[in-house]
Design an enzyme around this catalytic site. Structure first.
Site, PDB file in Angstrom:
ATOM      1  N   GLY A  42       0.832  -1.214   0.000  1.00 52.68           N
ATOM      2  CA  GLY A  42       0.000   0.000   0.000  1.00 52.68           C
ATOM      3  C   GLY A  42       0.858   1.251   0.000  1.00 52.68           C
ATOM      4  O   GLY A  42       0.630   2.193  -0.779  1.00 52.68           O
ATOM      5  N   HIS A  43       1.866   1.277   0.871  1.00 52.62           N
ATOM      6  CA  HIS A  43       2.791   2.420   0.901  1.00 52.62           C
ATOM      7  C   HIS A  43       3.532   2.547  -0.434  1.00 52.62           C
ATOM      8  O   HIS A  43       3.705   3.644  -0.965  1.00 52.62           O
ATOM      9  CB  HIS A  43       3.833   2.246   2.012  1.00 52.62           C
ATOM     10  CG  HIS A  43       3.284   2.170   3.400  1.00 52.62           C
ATOM     11  ND1 HIS A  43       3.358   1.027   4.162  1.00 52.62           N
ATOM     12  CD2 HIS A  43       2.671   3.092   4.181  1.00 52.62           C
ATOM     13  CE1 HIS A  43       2.821   1.248   5.358  1.00 52.62           C
ATOM     14  NE2 HIS A  43       2.392   2.499   5.390  1.00 52.62           N
ATOM     15  N   GLY A  68      -3.083   7.767   1.375  1.00 57.70           N
ATOM     16  CA  GLY A  68      -3.925   6.642   0.988  1.00 57.70           C
ATOM     17  C   GLY A  68      -5.385   6.854   1.349  1.00 57.70           C
ATOM     18  O   GLY A  68      -5.705   7.419   2.398  1.00 57.70           O
ATOM     19  N   VAL A  74      -4.864  -0.559  -1.377  1.00 55.77           N
ATOM     20  CA  VAL A  74      -4.249  -1.802  -1.867  1.00 55.77           C
ATOM     21  C   VAL A  74      -4.640  -2.932  -0.909  1.00 55.77           C
ATOM     22  O   VAL A  74      -4.549  -2.779   0.313  1.00 55.77           O
ATOM     23  CB  VAL A  74      -2.720  -1.663  -1.956  1.00 55.77           C
ATOM     24  CG1 VAL A  74      -2.081  -2.985  -2.371  1.00 55.77           C
ATOM     25  CG2 VAL A  74      -2.362  -0.564  -2.950  1.00 55.77           C
TER      26      VAL A  74
END
Ligand code: AMP
Length: 283
Positions: free
Chosen positions: A36-37, A147, A176
């Protein structure tokens, strides 16, 4: 990739790039990076000349009984992932560097923190708003990527950027997920194998709501009841909240009439997990 541990060095690095006419994209994190990062870094990479990542587990956004001390860390892996994603500088301060001994100032928002996660984490968004304001002043980015996984946080950041006149474009990155639907989170590392199975209840409950709404359901109480039953069917789960909100004000809605954000927080074992989705009613 340069690693900068002091505010002065970070500011000097950014100022030098700006003098050269370069633009800076910034991705703030608390580290223990996952896909995700990395997706935020990849999203930011083409937007500017430079890509700055910060890694700072910000103590002021944790409440007294939260997981500050247990928060997972793996700086070597973080730096490897950052470099592979094209990061050009990493800002890596410690607590003393960020807050010093005589720190006194906090950034507070009037309304957004009183919804959703803010109800059970009363100090959280003040801490986030304060540290992000400081990071913006230290890194001086042109673009910052956050995010959508932390939907309320993204709203808070957009609001403070507008309210405090930061000349920074805020970009949201999609959530994600693991192949089975669990939203990636550093906190997933706390889950035992059994709890990992139960953690699926969040994304599954969102899918239930999406199906209900696509089928014409508009009554939030009825939809929430179905989600609650589903989540309570898993072991080790305790619902913190399930809410349907206006995506801008975060005010709760009782009837689905237009686009809503469905956000939920569920404790699975000791881990407090969150997830959300923007949902449109059928035309
Ligand atoms: P954190 O390290 O948890 O503070 O997160 C740093 C940034 O990564 C925040 O903008 C988060 O919203 C974002 N983020 C965390 N998990 C995900 C995910 N699964 N998908 C996309 N972005 C994420």
């Amino acid at each position: 990739m340069e690693i900068l541990k002091t505010k002065a060095k970070m500011q000097a690095w950014s100022a030098a790039r700006k003098r050269q006419g370069k633009t800076i994209c910034f991705v703030p994190t608390m580290g223990y990076l996952h896909a995700g990062h990395v997706s935020l870094l990849e999203k930011g990479k083409p937007l500017c000349d430079e890509l700055v990542l910060s890694i700072f587990v910000n103590p002021t956004q944790f409440g007294p009984n939260e997981d500050l001390d247990a928060y997972p860390r793996d700086i070597d892996n973080d730096l490897a992932l950052a470099e592979a994603a094209g990061t050009t500088a990493v800002f890596l301060p410690d607590n003393t560097e960020m807050y010093g001994e005589n720190y006194q100032t906090r950034v507070a928002l009037d309304h957004l923190p009183h919804h959703l996660c803010g109800k059970s984490r009363p100090v959280h968004f003040g801490g986030v708003a304060t540290v992000v304001t400081k990071l913006f002043n230290i890194v001086m980015p042109d673009v910052a990527v956050f995010g959508k996984k932390d939907f309320q946080q993204l709203r808070v950041i957009r609001q403070l950027t507008e309210d405090l006149d930061f000349n920074i474009r805020i970009v949201g990155g999609d959530i994600v997920r693991e192949p089975d639907g669990l939203a990636m989170s550093s906190r997933n590392a706390y889950l035992t194998p059994e709890q990992r199975k139960s953690a699926l209840c969040l994304s599954q409950a969102i899918d239930i709501a999406k199906t209900q709404i696509a089928g014409g359901a508009t009554d939030v109480i009825a939809i929430r009841d179905k989600m609650t039953d589903h989540i309570n069917g898993f072991d080790h789960t305790a619902i913190d909240y399930i809410e349907f909100c206006d995506p801008v004000t975060l005010d709760e809605v009782e009837t689905i009439g237009g686009q809503v954000v469905l956000a939920l927080a569920v404790k699975v074992g000791k881990s407090r997990l969150i997830d959300n989705a923007l949902i449109d009613p059928p035309q």
